[in-house]
Design a protein around this motif. Structure first.
Motif, PDB file in Angstrom:
ATOM      1  N   ALA A  44     -26.175  32.176  61.724  1.00 32.11           N
ATOM      2  CA  ALA A  44     -26.181  31.643  63.089  1.00 32.11           C
ATOM      3  C   ALA A  44     -25.884  32.759  64.089  1.00 32.11           C
ATOM      4  O   ALA A  44     -26.511  32.825  65.151  1.00 32.11           O
ATOM      5  CB  ALA A  44     -25.170  30.507  63.220  1.00 32.11           C
ATOM      6  N   LYS A  45     -24.969  33.632  63.741  1.00 27.77           N
ATOM      7  CA  LYS A  45     -24.654  34.763  64.628  1.00 27.77           C
ATOM      8  C   LYS A  45     -25.884  35.646  64.834  1.00 27.77           C
ATOM      9  O   LYS A  45     -26.157  36.102  65.943  1.00 27.77           O
ATOM     10  CB  LYS A  45     -23.504  35.590  64.056  1.00 27.77           C
ATOM     11  N   GLN A  46     -26.642  35.875  63.778  1.00 23.20           N
ATOM     12  CA  GLN A  46     -27.858  36.681  63.870  1.00 23.20           C
ATOM     13  C   GLN A  46     -28.901  36.015  64.762  1.00 23.20           C
ATOM     14  O   GLN A  46     -29.680  36.692  65.427  1.00 23.20           O
ATOM     15  CB  GLN A  46     -28.458  36.918  62.481  1.00 23.20           C
ATOM     16  N   LEU A  47     -28.921  34.684  64.753  1.00 19.88           N
ATOM     17  CA  LEU A  47     -29.896  33.930  65.547  1.00 19.88           C
ATOM     18  C   LEU A  47     -29.403  33.661  66.969  1.00 19.88           C
ATOM     19  O   LEU A  47     -30.108  33.037  67.749  1.00 19.88           O
ATOM     20  CB  LEU A  47     -30.211  32.595  64.860  1.00 19.88           C
ATOM     21  N   ALA A  48     -28.205  34.106  67.276  1.00 18.09           N
ATOM     22  CA  ALA A  48     -27.587  33.889  68.593  1.00 18.09           C
ATOM     23  C   ALA A  48     -27.362  32.407  68.878  1.00 18.09           C
ATOM     24  O   ALA A  48     -27.562  31.933  69.989  1.00 18.09           O
ATOM     25  CB  ALA A  48     -28.409  34.544  69.699  1.00 18.09           C
ATOM     26  N   CYS A  49     -26.948  31.689  67.849  1.00 18.15           N
ATOM     27  CA  CYS A  49     -26.514  30.300  68.030  1.00 18.15           C
ATOM     28  C   CYS A  49     -25.152  30.189  67.351  1.00 18.15           C
ATOM     29  O   CYS A  49     -24.648  31.163  66.807  1.00 18.15           O
ATOM     30  CB  CYS A  49     -27.526  29.310  67.445  1.00 18.15           C
ATOM     31  N   SER A  50     -24.552  29.021  67.392  1.00 19.76           N
ATOM     32  CA  SER A  50     -23.237  28.896  66.777  1.00 19.76           C
ATOM     33  C   SER A  50     -23.171  27.655  65.903  1.00 19.76           C
ATOM     34  O   SER A  50     -23.923  26.705  66.081  1.00 19.76           O
ATOM     35  CB  SER A  50     -22.153  28.822  67.854  1.00 19.76           C
ATOM     36  N   GLY A  51     -22.278  27.715  64.947  1.00 16.95           N
ATOM     37  CA  GLY A  51     -22.041  26.573  64.082  1.00 16.95           C
ATOM     38  C   GLY A  51     -22.995  26.517  62.906  1.00 16.95           C
ATOM     39  O   GLY A  51     -23.751  27.447  62.638  1.00 16.95           O
ATOM     40  N   PRO A  61     -28.000  27.258  59.641  1.00 19.50           N
ATOM     41  CA  PRO A  61     -27.353  27.826  60.828  1.00 19.50           C
ATOM     42  C   PRO A  61     -27.602  26.998  62.077  1.00 19.50           C
ATOM     43  O   PRO A  61     -28.553  26.220  62.133  1.00 19.50           O
ATOM     44  CB  PRO A  61     -28.005  29.204  60.950  1.00 19.50           C
ATOM     45  N   CYS A  62     -26.753  27.168  63.070  1.00 24.04           N
ATOM     46  CA  CYS A  62     -26.778  26.503  64.376  1.00 24.04           C
ATOM     47  C   CYS A  62     -26.131  25.124  64.268  1.00 24.04           C
ATOM     48  O   CYS A  62     -25.882  24.621  63.187  1.00 24.04           O
ATOM     49  CB  CYS A  62     -28.179  26.403  64.962  1.00 24.04           C
ATOM     50  N   ALA A  71     -33.502  28.452  68.385  1.00 26.44           N
ATOM     51  CA  ALA A  71     -33.088  29.819  68.073  1.00 26.44           C
ATOM     52  C   ALA A  71     -34.186  30.572  67.324  1.00 26.44           C
ATOM     53  O   ALA A  71     -34.448  31.743  67.605  1.00 26.44           O
ATOM     54  CB  ALA A  71     -31.799  29.808  67.239  1.00 26.44           C
ATOM     55  N   ILE A  72     -34.839  29.899  66.403  1.00 25.78           N
ATOM     56  CA  ILE A  72     -35.927  30.526  65.628  1.00 25.78           C
ATOM     57  C   ILE A  72     -37.075  30.885  66.556  1.00 25.78           C
ATOM     58  O   ILE A  72     -37.667  31.959  66.443  1.00 25.78           O
ATOM     59  CB  ILE A  72     -36.405  29.583  64.513  1.00 25.78           C
ATOM     60  N   SER A  73     -37.404  30.018  67.488  1.00 21.10           N
ATOM     61  CA  SER A  73     -38.530  30.297  68.389  1.00 21.10           C
ATOM     62  C   SER A  73     -38.227  31.491  69.295  1.00 21.10           C
ATOM     63  O   SER A  73     -39.120  32.238  69.652  1.00 21.10           O
ATOM     64  CB  SER A  73     -38.885  29.071  69.221  1.00 21.10           C
TER      65      SER A  73
END
Length: 76
Positions: A44-51, A61-62, A71-73
């Motif tokens: 999730a951190k790599q995708l810039a989301c949380s949780g 992730p997220c 986040a994937i898009s």
């Protein structure tokens, strides 16, 4: 006559390409399924989301599937 014989081949090629793209997208999602919550949160951190959230018996992730898709898009 060659034109008429070529059209079905081009159509089949386009359909095959679309199927390959769909499989790759599905595989990308499958690669983001983790056995632990901690691993999903690291991604999730790599995708810039949380949780993270549970999907079946694995973690993703997220905070939700909608957040994951967003986040994937952005990461492409």
């Amino acid at each position: 006559m060659l034109r008429f014989g070529l059209l079905p081949l081009l159509t089949a090629g386009l359909v095959a390409t679309q199927m390959i793209v769909a499989q790759l997208a599905s595989r990308a999602q499958a690669n983001d399924m983790f056995p632990t919550k901690a691993a999903a949160e690291q991604r999730a951190k790599q995708l810039a989301c949380s949780g993270s959230f549970v999907m079946g018996k694995e973690w993703m992730p997220c905070s939700s599937f909608a957040a994951y898709q967003k986040a994937i898009s952005k990461s492409k």
